[in-house]
Design a protein around this motif. Structure first.
Motif, mmCIF file in Angstrom:
data_model
loop_
_atom_site.group_PDB
_atom_site.id
_atom_site.type_symbol
_atom_site.label_atom_id
_atom_site.label_comp_id
_atom_site.label_asym_id
_atom_site.label_seq_id
_atom_site.Cartn_x
_atom_site.Cartn_y
_atom_site.Cartn_z
ATOM 1 N N LEU A 1 0.849 -1.191 0.000
ATOM 2 C CA LEU A 1 0.000 0.000 0.000
ATOM 3 C C LEU A 1 0.885 1.241 0.000
ATOM 4 N N VAL A 2 0.687 2.070 -1.020
ATOM 5 C CA VAL A 2 1.521 3.268 -1.207
ATOM 6 C C VAL A 2 0.590 4.472 -1.385
ATOM 7 N N THR A 3 0.973 5.606 -0.765
ATOM 8 C CA THR A 3 0.207 6.843 -0.998
ATOM 9 C C THR A 3 1.107 7.845 -1.700
ATOM 10 N N ALA A 4 0.519 8.642 -2.564
ATOM 11 C CA ALA A 4 1.305 9.631 -3.302
ATOM 12 C C ALA A 4 0.467 10.892 -3.476
ATOM 13 N N ALA A 5 1.170 12.005 -3.714
ATOM 14 C CA ALA A 5 0.492 13.296 -3.841
ATOM 15 C C ALA A 5 0.790 13.945 -5.176
ATOM 16 N N ALA A 6 -0.278 14.471 -5.802
ATOM 17 C CA ALA A 6 -0.091 15.399 -6.910
ATOM 18 C C ALA A 6 -0.126 16.783 -6.272
ATOM 19 N N LEU A 7 1.067 17.346 -6.032
ATOM 20 C CA LEU A 7 1.154 18.702 -5.481
ATOM 21 C C LEU A 7 0.923 19.665 -6.633
ATOM 22 N N VAL A 8 -0.102 20.503 -6.517
ATOM 23 C CA VAL A 8 -0.468 21.394 -7.626
ATOM 24 C C VAL A 8 -0.106 22.824 -7.242
ATOM 25 N N ASP A 9 0.666 23.507 -8.097
ATOM 26 C CA ASP A 9 1.037 24.893 -7.786
ATOM 27 C C ASP A 9 -0.003 25.864 -8.366
ATOM 28 N N ALA A 10 0.243 27.152 -8.154
ATOM 29 C CA ALA A 10 -0.738 28.174 -8.550
ATOM 30 C C ALA A 10 -0.956 28.217 -10.060
ATOM 31 N N LEU B 1 0.382 5.546 -15.123
ATOM 32 C CA LEU B 1 -0.088 5.959 -16.451
ATOM 33 C C LEU B 1 -1.593 6.201 -16.522
ATOM 34 N N PRO B 2 -2.442 5.308 -15.932
ATOM 35 C CA PRO B 2 -3.884 5.567 -16.029
ATOM 36 C C PRO B 2 -4.329 6.790 -15.233
ATOM 37 N N MET B 3 -3.478 7.281 -14.354
ATOM 38 C CA MET B 3 -3.883 8.406 -13.506
ATOM 39 C C MET B 3 -3.658 9.762 -14.197
ATOM 40 N N ILE B 4 -2.858 9.760 -15.262
ATOM 41 C CA ILE B 4 -2.508 11.036 -15.908
ATOM 42 C C ILE B 4 -3.745 11.686 -16.523
ATOM 43 N N GLY B 5 -4.546 10.906 -17.232
ATOM 44 C CA GLY B 5 -5.742 11.446 -17.888
ATOM 45 C C GLY B 5 -6.711 12.025 -16.865
ATOM 46 N N ILE B 6 -6.777 11.385 -15.705
ATOM 47 C CA ILE B 6 -7.682 11.853 -14.651
ATOM 48 C C ILE B 6 -7.190 13.203 -14.133
ATOM 49 N N LEU B 7 -5.877 13.323 -13.923
ATOM 50 C CA LEU B 7 -5.317 14.605 -13.470
ATOM 51 C C LEU B 7 -5.521 15.674 -14.541
ATOM 52 N N ASP B 8 -5.354 15.287 -15.792
ATOM 53 C CA ASP B 8 -5.512 16.240 -16.901
ATOM 54 C C ASP B 8 -6.940 16.812 -16.899
ATOM 55 N N ALA B 9 -7.911 15.970 -16.562
ATOM 56 C CA ALA B 9 -9.297 16.429 -16.549
ATOM 57 C C ALA B 9 -9.616 17.267 -15.310
ATOM 58 N N LEU B 10 -8.874 17.038 -14.233
ATOM 59 C CA LEU B 10 -9.243 17.657 -12.950
ATOM 60 C C LEU B 10 -8.476 18.924 -12.604
ATOM 61 N N VAL B 11 -7.215 19.018 -13.055
ATOM 62 C CA VAL B 11 -6.344 20.101 -12.566
ATOM 63 C C VAL B 11 -6.438 21.330 -13.453
#
Ligand code: 8DG
Length: 154
Positions: A27-36, A144-154
């Motif tokens: 079990l691993v947790t990771a963060a997409a730290l998003v800047d301004a 890889l499957p998480m990139i599209g989700i971030l692209d839609a959300l950020v």
């Protein structure tokens, strides 16, 4: 009437059929730290580790007795020297991927609020990239499957 095919199918579907070899879960947790500017921090896995050279989100393994959020807050402090709070961690998605003899379950959070300036404690490179730029970055298969989700959300 049951023919040979139905018999063999029902045998293989039996709940008490021989269990497959048990695999440990990682079990691993990771963060997409998003800047301004809507860019996300990725860091390069250091030489000598599995998947060295690939770009990943900061984070790490959940240790026994920790919640995923506690583990992520600890890892962000240890790896990058930044502080954040559970209320600043928004769960966004997860990934599941075989990793050697284990099954990785990777939980990804978006974090937009922290204190301190992210600096990697080890000497590996890091960079801020837009989600769309991640499609051309070498990243671990689980990411890889998480990139599209971030692209839609950020
Ligand atoms: N932090 C992070 N780990 C990821 C990502 N994608 C991915 O497959 N992983 C894998 C790599 C590792 O096997 C595991 C993270 O564990 P870790 O960072 O605590 O461990 P590690 O392999 O770097 O090294 P170590 O601490 O065991 O020495 O999750 C990601 O985006 N971020």
């Amino acid at each position: 009437m049951m023919d040979a095919l139905s018999v063999s199918q029902s045998a293989s579907n039996r709940p008490d059929s021989a269990p497959t070899a048990e695999r440990a879960r990682l079990l691993v947790t990771a963060a997409a730290l998003v800047d301004a500017d809507g860019r996300i921090l990725v860091q390069q896995r250091p030489e000598g580790k599995p998947m060295a050279g690939l770009w990943e989100f900061p984070g790490g393994k959940v240790e026994p007795g920790e919640t995923p959020e506690e583990a992520l807050i600890r890892e962000l402090k240890e790896e990058l020297g930044i502080s954040t709070h559970k209320s600043c961690l928004a769960p966004v998605t997860f990934a599941s991927e075989p990793l050697g003899d284990r099954d990785l379950l990777l939980l990804l959070y978006i974090c937009r609020k922290w204190t301190g300036v992210p600096r990697l404690h080890h000497a590996s490179p890091m960079q801020w990239v837009r989600p769309a730029e991640m499609f051309s970055l070498p990243m671990p298969p689980a990411d890889l499957p998480m990139i599209g989700i971030l692209d839609a959300l950020v």
